[in-house]
Structures are given as structure tokens and as C-alpha cells.
Design a protein around this motif. Sequence first.
Motif, PDB file in Angstrom:
ATOM      1  N   LEU A 135      47.731  42.141  39.043  1.00 45.94           N
ATOM      2  CA  LEU A 135      48.944  42.037  39.867  1.00 45.94           C
ATOM      3  C   LEU A 135      49.487  43.414  40.247  1.00 45.94           C
ATOM      4  CD1 LEU A 135      50.813  39.119  38.054  1.00 45.94           C
ATOM      5  CD2 LEU A 135      49.706  39.035  40.288  1.00 45.94           C
ATOM      6  N   ASP A 136      49.333  44.387  39.341  1.00 41.58           N
ATOM      7  CA  ASP A 136      49.829  45.739  39.602  1.00 41.58           C
ATOM      8  C   ASP A 136      48.889  46.563  40.466  1.00 41.58           C
ATOM      9  OD1 ASP A 136      52.044  45.217  38.111  1.00 41.58           O
ATOM     10  OD2 ASP A 136      51.254  46.086  36.271  1.00 41.58           O
ATOM     11  N   GLY A 137      47.721  46.017  40.764  1.00 38.44           N
ATOM     12  CA  GLY A 137      46.751  46.775  41.544  1.00 38.44           C
ATOM     13  C   GLY A 137      46.062  47.854  40.742  1.00 38.44           C
ATOM     14  N   CYS A 138      46.039  47.697  39.417  1.00 34.99           N
ATOM     15  CA  CYS A 138      45.421  48.701  38.541  1.00 34.99           C
ATOM     16  C   CYS A 138      44.050  48.264  38.034  1.00 34.99           C
ATOM     17  CB  CYS A 138      46.324  48.992  37.348  1.00 34.99           C
ATOM     18  SG  CYS A 138      47.953  49.592  37.810  1.00 34.99           S
ATOM     19  N   ALA A 139      43.526  47.178  38.570  1.00 36.25           N
ATOM     20  CA  ALA A 139      42.228  46.697  38.117  1.00 36.25           C
ATOM     21  C   ALA A 139      41.135  47.661  38.565  1.00 36.25           C
ATOM     22  CB  ALA A 139      41.962  45.299  38.672  1.00 36.25           C
ATOM     23  N   PRO A 140      40.056  47.826  37.790  1.00 34.94           N
ATOM     24  CA  PRO A 140      38.969  48.737  38.171  1.00 34.94           C
ATOM     25  C   PRO A 140      38.253  48.251  39.420  1.00 34.94           C
ATOM     26  CG  PRO A 140      38.345  47.418  36.257  1.00 34.94           C
ATOM     27  CD  PRO A 140      39.802  47.173  36.491  1.00 34.94           C
ATOM     28  N   LYS A 141      37.697  49.177  40.159  1.00 40.33           N
ATOM     29  CA  LYS A 141      37.010  48.841  41.405  1.00 40.33           C
ATOM     30  C   LYS A 141      35.555  48.470  41.192  1.00 40.33           C
ATOM     31  CE  LYS A 141      40.778  49.876  43.583  1.00 40.33           C
ATOM     32  NZ  LYS A 141      41.630  48.781  44.118  1.00 40.33           N
ATOM     33  N   SER A 142      35.006  48.807  40.035  1.00 44.76           N
ATOM     34  CA  SER A 142      33.604  48.518  39.757  1.00 44.76           C
ATOM     35  C   SER A 142      33.353  47.009  39.799  1.00 44.76           C
ATOM     36  CB  SER A 142      33.210  49.060  38.377  1.00 44.76           C
ATOM     37  OG  SER A 142      31.938  48.586  37.996  1.00 44.76           O
ATOM     38  N   THR A 143      32.250  46.615  40.434  1.00 45.59           N
ATOM     39  CA  THR A 143      31.923  45.186  40.561  1.00 45.59           C
ATOM     40  C   THR A 143      31.689  44.546  39.203  1.00 45.59           C
ATOM     41  OG1 THR A 143      30.886  45.619  42.703  1.00 45.59           O
ATOM     42  CG2 THR A 143      30.362  43.525  41.625  1.00 45.59           C
ATOM     43  N   GLN A 145      32.792  45.544  36.227  1.00 42.42           N
ATOM     44  CA  GLN A 145      34.025  45.459  35.448  1.00 42.42           C
ATOM     45  C   GLN A 145      34.919  44.325  35.944  1.00 42.42           C
ATOM     46  OE1 GLN A 145      35.495  49.528  35.800  1.00 42.42           O
ATOM     47  NE2 GLN A 145      34.936  49.919  33.663  1.00 42.42           N
ATOM     48  N   ARG A 146      35.002  44.146  37.254  1.00 38.62           N
ATOM     49  CA  ARG A 146      35.796  43.055  37.811  1.00 38.62           C
ATOM     50  C   ARG A 146      35.192  41.702  37.433  1.00 38.62           C
ATOM     51  NH1 ARG A 146      39.556  44.384  41.586  1.00 38.62           N
ATOM     52  NH2 ARG A 146      39.485  42.265  42.432  1.00 38.62           N
ATOM     53  N   LEU A 147      33.857  41.625  37.439  1.00 38.07           N
ATOM     54  CA  LEU A 147      33.194  40.390  37.037  1.00 38.07           C
ATOM     55  C   LEU A 147      33.476  40.075  35.571  1.00 38.07           C
ATOM     56  CD1 LEU A 147      31.260  38.082  37.728  1.00 38.07           C
ATOM     57  CD2 LEU A 147      29.353  39.592  37.073  1.00 38.07           C
ATOM     58  N   TYR A 148      33.440  41.116  34.741  1.00 39.50           N
ATOM     59  CA  TYR A 148      33.729  40.923  33.310  1.00 39.50           C
ATOM     60  C   TYR A 148      35.158  40.428  33.107  1.00 39.50           C
ATOM     61  CZ  TYR A 148      35.319  42.364  28.669  1.00 39.50           C
ATOM     62  OH  TYR A 148      35.900  42.394  27.438  1.00 39.50           O
ATOM     63  N   ARG A 149      36.107  41.035  33.828  1.00 45.26           N
ATOM     64  CA  ARG A 149      37.501  40.620  33.685  1.00 45.26           C
ATOM     65  C   ARG A 149      37.715  39.187  34.171  1.00 45.26           C
ATOM     66  NH1 ARG A 149      41.795  44.848  33.823  1.00 45.26           N
ATOM     67  NH2 ARG A 149      40.872  46.728  32.943  1.00 45.26           N
ATOM     68  N   THR A 153      39.248  36.112  31.864  1.00 46.32           N
ATOM     69  CA  THR A 153      40.448  35.343  32.221  1.00 46.32           C
ATOM     70  C   THR A 153      40.107  33.881  32.517  1.00 46.32           C
ATOM     71  OG1 THR A 153      40.186  36.113  34.510  1.00 46.32           O
ATOM     72  CG2 THR A 153      41.683  37.343  33.100  1.00 46.32           C
ATOM     73  N   THR A 154      39.042  33.659  33.300  1.00 43.38           N
ATOM     74  CA  THR A 154      38.658  32.282  33.630  1.00 43.38           C
ATOM     75  C   THR A 154      38.115  31.559  32.403  1.00 43.38           C
ATOM     76  OG1 THR A 154      38.093  32.998  35.867  1.00 43.38           O
ATOM     77  CG2 THR A 154      37.291  30.845  35.170  1.00 43.38           C
ATOM     78  N   GLY A 155      37.277  32.258  31.645  1.00 44.94           N
ATOM     79  CA  GLY A 155      36.697  31.650  30.447  1.00 44.94           C
ATOM     80  C   GLY A 155      37.750  31.275  29.427  1.00 44.94           C
TER      81      GLY A 155
END
Length: 330
Positions: A135-143, A145-149, A153-155
Amino acid sequence: MAEKGAHLTGTSLIKPSIFEIVAQESFASTVEPAFKKLLSFIVSFNIERYGHVLRWTDEGYLIFNAILQRYYFNKYSASFSEAFYGLKRVVATDSKVKRNLSNEQKKLSLILIVLFPYVRSKLSQLSEKYKLEELDGCAPKSTWQRLYRNCVTTGNTVIFTVYEFLVLYNYILYVSGKSAYTSPLLRLLSITLTYAERVPLISVSDLLRKIRNNSFNVDDSVDILQRLVTRSLEFGAFFLQFLSWWTQEHQNTNLLSLPIPPPPQIPEIAKRYKGICPICCKALRVHTVLSVSGYAFCYQCILPVIHRERKCPVTSYPAKEDDLIRLYLD
């Protein structure tokens, strides 16, 4: 009482009511917040020196819970909350008592009852952290890392939603008499609950007679000490559960019926930080208020400070992450 004692024959399984099952689970959920509240109270006497201990409250409770549950499994073949309600764990097949728990089953029961809540809590905290950073826009840009996150969250949502559904489904089977198992975790271990045998307690007259006849030995002292400690824990947890209920019952007070307090005096230090973050001294980004002190900070500035120091950087009041309130302003 005769019905509850029928299982002592070793053939019949007397099933506890669903109300007792739900009550002992509710009772078990009060132990962790009680432990954390007590630890926070003790640390507050010297927050500057021992404040870092609060970062490890989850791990501290994990150790405490393991010791507590191990004692109850070894002595009563039941968890702390199950023993409080006079229940114990047995192996049962087709509504017949097969045998008491083996040492291996006690160990597996201990591992599940201690580690499952810990892992669930940690996953929920990690999932919530990732959602806030997104929400803060601080998530990593790496594909990757985003997939892991996204997987975390979904899992977390899917796994524990499915688990709660299984718990409800298991309750329905138990109430309808189609299952002897009271929870999915007990079903996994092929273990169920029944009423425990009454443990004979030494009466006051027997105790005085032993002392008078000089037959009071060390084993009697250890037994009495253990009972005092366990009864104190049980009474304390029950009192905290009652206190929690009492507090919730009185939270519905109409605030409009209360007198309006006078406005507080604004200290000079608060005027100095008007419109800026007290940490970075720049314009506020993602306005976040620390409820224990009332000061506003940038979310990315205050969060690591709270994790590291466990106090307000301006007033030094003890604080934790739950005290942060984010303001969504246009």
C-alpha cells in the motif's frame, strides 16, 4: 458422575459436549495475551534497559508454552486448557477406547499444540507487513520477490480460511455423532478427547495427620508445590478470561453521555514539530500517529524505530507496532 466414569471400563468412549470443547479452546486462547501483557508490565519498570526483550515476546511465549504443555501432557495426558476442564486425550477407534497416549503421541501432540499457533501468528504478521508495504509503494520491484510476497499473503489467507472451514465442518460431524474427533489436528493424530479420571487430592486433615505423625516427606512437599503452581496458573488464566469478558461487556458505553474534557495544553516541543516528522524533520509522508503519545510521523520513519527501541522517539513512552495508527488523507 456415573456417566462420566463409564470410560474407566476401557471400552466406552464418553464424548464431551461441544460446549466443553469450545470453552477449553477459548480458555486456551487467553494464555498467550496474558503472558505478553505480564511480560510487558514487568519490562515497563525499566523500559530503557529491557525494552528490547519485547521484540522476542512471540519466542518467549513459545518457550513458556512448550514447558507448560509438556508438564500437563506428561502428568495428565492433556493440554493446559483440556486438563482445566477435566478432559484428557486418548486413542479411539469406532467410539471405543483403544489405549492411552503413547510417548510418541504425546510428543506429536506437544509439537502441534505449541508450533501451530506460533507459525500461524508469524505468517499472519508477515502477510500483514507485506500488504502494508504494498500500500505504501515500498514493495520490491524484482519479479521473484513480488511473486514470493504474493505467495505468502495469498497462501496465508487461503490456508487458514480452509483450516477454519475444516474446523467448522469437524464440529458439525462431532455434534451429529459421525466423528469422534474434536478438531482437524486431533484427527490427524487419530486422537480424541474424553473425561479424565478424578485425581485423589490429599485433604487438610490428612495433611495435618502426616505432619503430626512426622510422615510428611519431600514427595508430599513437591506434590503440594506443583498443585499450588498449576492451580495458580489455572485460576490466573480464568480470571483474565473473565476480565476480558467484563471489559468487552462495558465497551459499549455511549461516549456522548460522558462529560467533554477540557482541551489539552500543547507543549512547546509539539509546536516545533507541527507539519513535519520529528524523525526526518521533513514534510509528513503516509501520516502515522503513535497513539501512546499523539505525535505524527512518516510511516517509514517510525516503524523501524518502534521495532528497534520499543518507545516513542519524542516522549520515550513505551510503544509497540499495534500503537501505530495510519491516517489516509487526501
